[in-house]
Design a protein around this motif. Structure first.
Motif, PDB file in Angstrom:
ATOM      1  N   ALA A   1       0.901  -1.189   0.025  1.00 48.42           N
ATOM      2  CA  ALA A   1      -0.107   0.025   0.140  1.00 48.42           C
ATOM      3  C   ALA A   1       0.835   1.289  -0.024  1.00 48.42           C
ATOM      4  CB  ALA A   1      -0.945  -0.002   1.279  1.00 48.42           C
ATOM      5  N   VAL A   2       1.951   1.368   0.851  1.00 41.45           N
ATOM      6  CA  VAL A   2       2.672   2.517   1.000  1.00 41.45           C
ATOM      7  C   VAL A   2       3.259   2.698  -0.455  1.00 41.45           C
ATOM      8  CG1 VAL A   2       4.681   3.472   2.037  1.00 41.45           C
ATOM      9  CG2 VAL A   2       3.003   2.151   3.457  1.00 41.45           C
ATOM     10  N   GLY A   3       4.117   1.562  -1.002  1.00 40.23           N
ATOM     11  CA  GLY A   3       4.769   1.724  -2.281  1.00 40.23           C
ATOM     12  C   GLY A   3       3.795   2.218  -3.199  1.00 40.23           C
ATOM     13  N   ALA A   4       2.397   1.574  -3.486  1.00 42.03           N
ATOM     14  CA  ALA A   4       1.570   1.976  -4.463  1.00 42.03           C
ATOM     15  C   ALA A   4       1.047   3.454  -4.144  1.00 42.03           C
ATOM     16  CB  ALA A   4       0.472   1.076  -4.292  1.00 42.03           C
ATOM     17  N   VAL A   5       0.860   3.934  -3.020  1.00 44.26           N
ATOM     18  CA  VAL A   5       0.480   5.193  -2.946  1.00 44.26           C
ATOM     19  C   VAL A   5       1.617   6.252  -2.906  1.00 44.26           C
ATOM     20  CG1 VAL A   5      -0.313   6.976  -1.052  1.00 44.26           C
ATOM     21  CG2 VAL A   5      -1.441   4.593  -1.091  1.00 44.26           C
ATOM     22  N   TYR A   6       2.825   5.815  -2.627  1.00 39.41           N
ATOM     23  CA  TYR A   6       3.886   7.018  -3.126  1.00 39.41           C
ATOM     24  C   TYR A   6       3.977   6.956  -4.445  1.00 39.41           C
ATOM     25  CZ  TYR A   6       8.497   8.665  -2.762  1.00 39.41           C
ATOM     26  OH  TYR A   6       9.611   9.565  -3.034  1.00 39.41           O
ATOM     27  N   ALA A   7       3.930   5.936  -5.281  1.00 40.29           N
ATOM     28  CA  ALA A   7       4.255   6.088  -6.516  1.00 40.29           C
ATOM     29  C   ALA A   7       3.228   6.654  -7.162  1.00 40.29           C
ATOM     30  CB  ALA A   7       4.469   4.557  -7.009  1.00 40.29           C
ATOM     31  N   GLY A   8       1.884   6.468  -6.582  1.00 41.45           N
ATOM     32  CA  GLY A   8       0.868   6.952  -7.384  1.00 41.45           C
ATOM     33  C   GLY A   8       0.774   8.658  -7.167  1.00 41.45           C
ATOM     34  N   ALA A   9       1.260   9.067  -5.714  1.00 40.13           N
ATOM     35  CA  ALA A   9       1.222  10.244  -5.522  1.00 40.13           C
ATOM     36  C   ALA A   9       2.473  11.254  -6.524  1.00 40.13           C
ATOM     37  CB  ALA A   9       1.522  10.557  -3.903  1.00 40.13           C
ATOM     38  N   GLN A  10       3.583  10.482  -6.613  1.00 42.57           N
ATOM     39  CA  GLN A  10       4.751  11.071  -7.399  1.00 42.57           C
ATOM     40  C   GLN A  10       3.874  11.007  -8.849  1.00 42.57           C
ATOM     41  OE1 GLN A  10       6.469  11.802  -5.056  1.00 42.57           O
ATOM     42  NE2 GLN A  10       8.381  11.075  -6.053  1.00 42.57           N
ATOM     43  N   THR A  11       3.507  10.422  -9.513  1.00 44.04           N
ATOM     44  CA  THR A  11       2.876  10.465 -10.611  1.00 44.04           C
ATOM     45  C   THR A  11       1.791  11.652 -10.723  1.00 44.04           C
ATOM     46  OG1 THR A  11       2.594   8.106 -10.591  1.00 44.04           O
ATOM     47  CG2 THR A  11       1.982   9.051 -12.900  1.00 44.04           C
TER      48      THR A  11
ATOM     49  N   GLU B   1      -4.744  19.612 -11.654  1.00 44.96           N
ATOM     50  CA  GLU B   1      -6.201  20.485 -11.202  1.00 44.96           C
ATOM     51  C   GLU B   1      -6.866  19.331 -11.475  1.00 44.96           C
ATOM     52  OE1 GLU B   1      -6.053  23.801 -13.732  1.00 44.96           O
ATOM     53  OE2 GLU B   1      -4.303  24.624 -12.779  1.00 44.96           O
ATOM     54  N   ASP B   2      -7.050  18.264 -10.708  1.00 44.90           N
ATOM     55  CA  ASP B   2      -8.039  17.179 -10.566  1.00 44.90           C
ATOM     56  C   ASP B   2      -9.030  17.534  -9.497  1.00 44.90           C
ATOM     57  OD1 ASP B   2      -9.500  14.854 -10.314  1.00 44.90           O
ATOM     58  OD2 ASP B   2      -8.160  13.977 -11.866  1.00 44.90           O
ATOM     59  N   PRO B   3     -10.485  17.373  -9.607  1.00 48.54           N
ATOM     60  CA  PRO B   3     -11.079  17.694  -8.394  1.00 48.54           C
ATOM     61  C   PRO B   3     -11.223  16.391  -7.652  1.00 48.54           C
ATOM     62  CG  PRO B   3     -12.655  17.494 -10.502  1.00 48.54           C
ATOM     63  CD  PRO B   3     -11.090  17.472 -10.952  1.00 48.54           C
ATOM     64  N   PHE B   4     -10.844  15.348  -8.222  1.00 48.13           N
ATOM     65  CA  PHE B   4     -10.933  14.007  -7.436  1.00 48.13           C
ATOM     66  C   PHE B   4      -9.566  13.645  -7.127  1.00 48.13           C
ATOM     67  CE2 PHE B   4     -15.003  14.464  -9.671  1.00 48.13           C
ATOM     68  CZ  PHE B   4     -15.931  14.452  -8.587  1.00 48.13           C
ATOM     69  N   LEU B   5      -8.648  14.377  -6.466  1.00 46.62           N
ATOM     70  CA  LEU B   5      -7.488  14.042  -6.456  1.00 46.62           C
ATOM     71  C   LEU B   5      -7.075  12.688  -5.340  1.00 46.62           C
ATOM     72  CD1 LEU B   5      -5.009  15.002  -7.548  1.00 46.62           C
ATOM     73  CD2 LEU B   5      -4.622  16.648  -5.373  1.00 46.62           C
ATOM     74  N   LEU B   6      -8.119  12.611  -4.413  1.00 46.79           N
ATOM     75  CA  LEU B   6      -7.812  11.446  -3.427  1.00 46.79           C
ATOM     76  C   LEU B   6      -8.309  10.136  -4.199  1.00 46.79           C
ATOM     77  CD1 LEU B   6      -7.840  10.497  -0.446  1.00 46.79           C
ATOM     78  CD2 LEU B   6     -10.189  10.551  -0.224  1.00 46.79           C
ATOM     79  N   LEU B   7      -9.323  10.196  -4.903  1.00 47.46           N
ATOM     80  CA  LEU B   7      -9.737   8.957  -5.762  1.00 47.46           C
ATOM     81  C   LEU B   7      -8.556   8.521  -6.683  1.00 47.46           C
ATOM     82  CD1 LEU B   7     -13.666   9.632  -6.376  1.00 47.46           C
ATOM     83  CD2 LEU B   7     -12.475   8.704  -4.423  1.00 47.46           C
ATOM     84  N   ARG B   8      -7.878   9.572  -7.148  1.00 48.34           N
ATOM     85  CA  ARG B   8      -6.646   9.121  -8.107  1.00 48.34           C
ATOM     86  C   ARG B   8      -5.547   8.569  -7.439  1.00 48.34           C
ATOM     87  NH1 ARG B   8      -9.839   9.860 -10.971  1.00 48.34           N
ATOM     88  NH2 ARG B   8     -10.308  11.589 -12.665  1.00 48.34           N
TER      89      ARG B   8
ATOM     90  N   GLY C   1      -1.706  10.578   1.538  1.00 50.22           N
ATOM     91  CA  GLY C   1      -2.205  11.361   0.189  1.00 50.22           C
ATOM     92  C   GLY C   1      -2.147  12.768   0.726  1.00 50.22           C
ATOM     93  N   LEU C   2      -2.611  12.988   1.933  1.00 48.76           N
ATOM     94  CA  LEU C   2      -2.795  14.499   2.365  1.00 48.76           C
ATOM     95  C   LEU C   2      -1.409  15.015   2.518  1.00 48.76           C
ATOM     96  CD1 LEU C   2      -5.452  14.456   5.332  1.00 48.76           C
ATOM     97  CD2 LEU C   2      -5.222  15.798   2.871  1.00 48.76           C
ATOM     98  N   ILE C   3      -0.179  14.032   3.110  1.00 45.85           N
ATOM     99  CA  ILE C   3       1.141  14.500   3.122  1.00 45.85           C
ATOM    100  C   ILE C   3       1.800  14.855   1.667  1.00 45.85           C
ATOM    101  CG2 ILE C   3       3.492  13.705   3.950  1.00 45.85           C
ATOM    102  CD1 ILE C   3       1.946  12.552   6.176  1.00 45.85           C
ATOM    103  N   PHE C   4       1.574  13.641   1.015  1.00 42.61           N
ATOM    104  CA  PHE C   4       2.384  13.770  -0.204  1.00 42.61           C
ATOM    105  C   PHE C   4       1.660  15.003  -1.337  1.00 42.61           C
ATOM    106  CE2 PHE C   4       3.381   9.186   0.080  1.00 42.61           C
ATOM    107  CZ  PHE C   4       4.882   9.754   0.478  1.00 42.61           C
ATOM    108  N   LEU C   5       0.371  15.083  -1.181  1.00 36.18           N
ATOM    109  CA  LEU C   5      -0.248  16.184  -2.408  1.00 36.18           C
ATOM    110  C   LEU C   5      -0.649  17.436  -1.474  1.00 36.18           C
ATOM    111  CD1 LEU C   5      -2.420  13.320  -3.869  1.00 36.18           C
ATOM    112  CD2 LEU C   5      -0.598  14.554  -4.889  1.00 36.18           C
ATOM    113  N   GLY C   6      -1.034  17.228  -0.296  1.00 42.92           N
ATOM    114  CA  GLY C   6      -1.346  18.578   0.512  1.00 42.92           C
ATOM    115  C   GLY C   6      -2.605  18.956   0.063  1.00 42.92           C
ATOM    116  N   VAL C   7      -3.637  18.215  -0.462  1.00 42.17           N
ATOM    117  CA  VAL C   7      -4.893  18.934  -0.841  1.00 42.17           C
ATOM    118  C   VAL C   7      -5.947  17.966   0.012  1.00 42.17           C
ATOM    119  CG1 VAL C   7      -6.692  19.290  -2.743  1.00 42.17           C
ATOM    120  CG2 VAL C   7      -4.226  19.179  -3.105  1.00 42.17           C
ATOM    121  N   PRO C   8      -6.703  18.506   0.638  1.00 46.86           N
ATOM    122  CA  PRO C   8      -7.828  17.959   1.637  1.00 46.86           C
ATOM    123  C   PRO C   8      -9.016  17.558   0.736  1.00 46.86           C
ATOM    124  CG  PRO C   8      -7.927  20.441   1.867  1.00 46.86           C
ATOM    125  CD  PRO C   8      -6.834  20.049   1.078  1.00 46.86           C
TER     126      PRO C   8
END
Lengths: 324, 309
Positions: A46-56, A63-70, A151-158
């Motif tokens: 999970a950590v690996g996937a989320v980290y990689a996902g957040a990098q992408t 400017e995506d309205p559904f950042l968390l879902l991404r 997600g919050l830490i990497f992206l900073g969007v609530p």
């Protein structure tokens, strides 16, 4: 069962002792070594996937309205997305929790002792099933909060409230999907006396649906609705047949359900004709209620499958002799 | 009547495990269900507890039907299976506490009872060790502790001494006997007839799913062996002694053995035997009245059954 006495009901509630079984099993699960191994595996992936996902995500869609879902669905090349990881690992986790539920009691010679206590067999089976499900739910919730936090830490969007609602529905769908595999593991644990055989059988079912069912569904679709190059409608028929066959697999149902729930842009889970798209605003997201309606058949299918499998395990277990 | 069955029958497919069993056990009795392996003892016990459904016939335990009223029945009946198993990674205390919760005992009451039964079974010191490291004898005692946890009116023990060394078996039998003094009805099954005959008030002998003999041990010996009194004597010389003793009116049978003679008599005629031996001019070395053993009753009974067939 004697027909003459069928009208007389058995005394007391079938739930007597359910919670005693539930808490004992849950404690067993949470302290067992196999759970530790699974936790580490799931956590790492999970950590690996989320980290990689957040990098992408940081690089591409800012400017995506559904950042968390991404965060759930984004994949970076060597690593699959978080959702893909879950759909791969959770069946294994469920099988690991359930494959020795009943035959383990036989092999430890504890079954007759437990059933000599004032409880029905119902309580034992329900307690074990619910404890497995609750354990998975607990892990899922922890994992989910972890992913949201990361997600919050990497992206900073609530996340917005709709995103949270969609994510919770996704959690529910995942739980139903896991319930199916727990049900399968429970059935094999009643069917096979040896825990190793039971685990192997459950994993065989999982492999069958994960690897082979796609191919078999294709063959079946070709057989049922052959493609005729002079009849354009035959292609549609074949596609629909393929979809119908592949939806017999819980994996397809789950994939479709989370596709609809996590991707607000998805408007249909089947083939769409050009005529149906008339007047549609392509690319605009669906409201939550509509996405939920889209995933509803898949969701109910998964839940029904879980209940059905539990019923099979129940009937088999009620008929089992106590003596090994 | 604590346990009562009428025409109790269990079939597995075409195999008849128990056939037409009529069992009546009164309150406070210690009843031994005896017979070789596979003679239907365990099946009978499972039917008494409602863990297996009878194919035909009636069962009443404490006036309850095991199939229809299993909960109130199992609240009052303790059962120790033949190969008792525990959750090895849990401690004795945790294993007992799970059973207490399954019985719905309130925590305070459960704690008090658990302390008491562990103390009584001599397991208080190992209560917090994992059961996986327990010996067979300790497991068996833990099993009995678990049975006593619900303060049962009836205790059913399946092969309680199986796999125990002779000393542990004797100790365990003593514990079972102590239940009788508390007014608990005990039903135990065993194929080790000589071990349990001392503690059973009545026994029932099983053969191929049928109860073939039933009664007090002495009664059975009287009925099957012809004479309940068995006298062993050693004397030298033995020549002509057998004929002389056979002539005594109370003696029903004389057998010559390597060292001496074995008599079966309708009464305790040791004085007459001693006199006869001395009159024959032989030196009497020993003269013992033997207790009839169930093993002999059993062996003799089946010898006769085979002869009759």
């Amino acid at each position: 069962m004697q027909r003459s006495s069928a009208s007389r009901r058995r005394e007391g509630s079938p739930w007597t002792g359910l919670w005693a079984v539930f808490f004992k099993e849950m404690a067993d699960h949470l302290s067992s070594t196999r759970m530790r191994i699974l936790e580490v595996l799931i956590l790492l992936s999970a950590v690996g996937a989320v980290y990689a996902g957040a990098q992408t995500l940081r690089q591409t869609i800012s400017e995506d309205p559904f950042l968390l879902l991404r965060v759930f669905t984004a994949a970076q090349d060597p690593l699959p997305s978080f959702v893909a990881f879950l759909s791969f690992f959770l069946p294994l986790a469920a099988i690991a929790l359930g494959f020795d539920a009943i035959n383990g009691e036989y092999s430890r010679n504890t079954l007759s002792r437990i059933l000599a206590q004032p409880i029905y067999r119902d309580a034992l089976l329900w307690g074990k099933f619910l404890a497995g499900l609750a354990t998975i739910a607990l892990i899922l919730l922890a994992l989910f909060l972890l992913v949201v936090g990361l997600g919050l830490i990497f992206l900073g969007v609530p996340p917005s409230s709709e995103e949270v609602a969609r994510a919770l529905l996704f959690l529910l769908a995942t739980l139903a999907y896991t319930g199916v595999w727990l049900g399968i593991a429970l059935v094999t644990s009643v069917l096979f006396r040896s825990a190793a055989t039971s685990a192997l059988a459950a994993i065989a079912v999982w492999l069958f649906f994960a690897l082979f069912w796609g191919i078999i569904a294709q063959l079946l679709a070709q057989a049922v609705a052959p493609f005729d190059p002079f009849d354009p409608e035959s292609e549609l028929r074949q596609t629909e047949a393929l979809l119908a066959f592949s939806r017999l697999s819980p994996n397809t149902l789950y994939a479709e359900a989370i596709q609809a729930l996590l991707n607000p842009g998805v408007r249909s889970l089947g083939p769409v004709l050009i005529s149906q798209l008339e007047g549609a605003l392509l690319g605009s997201p669906l409201p939550l209620g509509q996405s939920f309606l889209l995933a509803w058949p898949q969701l109910t299918g998964l839940i029904a499958l879980t209940i059905g499998l539990f019923a099979v395990a129940y009937v088999l277990f009620q008929r089992r002799e106590v003596r090994a | 009547m604590v346990i009562e069955t009428q025409g109790l029958t269990k079939r597995y497919g075409r195999v008849v495990a128990v056939e037409g069993l009529e069992l009546r056990i009164e309150a406070g009795e210690v009843y031994g269900l005896l017979g070789p392996n596979g003679s239907g003892k365990t099946t009978t016990i499972l039917m008494l507890l409602g863990l297996t459904e009878p194919s035909a016939g009636q069962v009443r335990v404490l006036g309850l039907d095991p199939v229809r009223e299993p909960l109130s029945l199992k609240r009052q009946v303790g059962y120790l299976p033949d190969s008792v198993g525990f959750y090895g990674e849990m401690t004795a205390w945790e294993n007992l506490s799970y059973i207490a919760r399954l019985n719905g005992l309130p925590p305070a009451l459960a704690k008090a009872r658990m302390e008491r039964v562990l103390e009584r079974m001599g397991l208080a010191e190992v209560a917090h060790r994992p059961v996986g490291a327990f010996s067979r004898g300790m497991r068996q005692r833990l099993g009995l502790a678990e049975v006593l946890l619900k303060e049962p009116k009836v205790v059913i023990l399946d092969e309680p001494t199986l796999g125990l060394d002779p000393e542990a078996a004797q100790e365990f039998l003593k514990m079972i006997q102590s239940l009788k003094s508390e007014g608990i009805t005990v039903l135990l099954s065993s194929h080790l007839l000589h071990q349990v005959q001392a503690i059973c008030d009545r026994v029932g002998l099983f053969h191929k799913g049928k109860l073939v003999l039933e009664g007090r041990v002495e009664e059975l010996a009287q009925r099957v062996l012809g004479g309940a009194y068995r006298i062993r004597l050693e004397a030298t010389p033995l020549n002509g002694l057998a004929e002389r003793l056979q002539a005594l009116p109370e003696v029903s049978r004389v057998q010559t053995e390597a060292q001496g003679l074995r008599l079966e008599a309708t009464q305790d005629i040791r004085p007459q035997v001693a006199k006869a031996v001395l009159e024959a001019g032989a030196a009497l070395q020993s003269l013992v009245l033997e207790q009839p053993s169930l093993d002999e009753v059993y062996a003799r009974y089946f010898q006769e059954v085979r002869h009759a067939a």
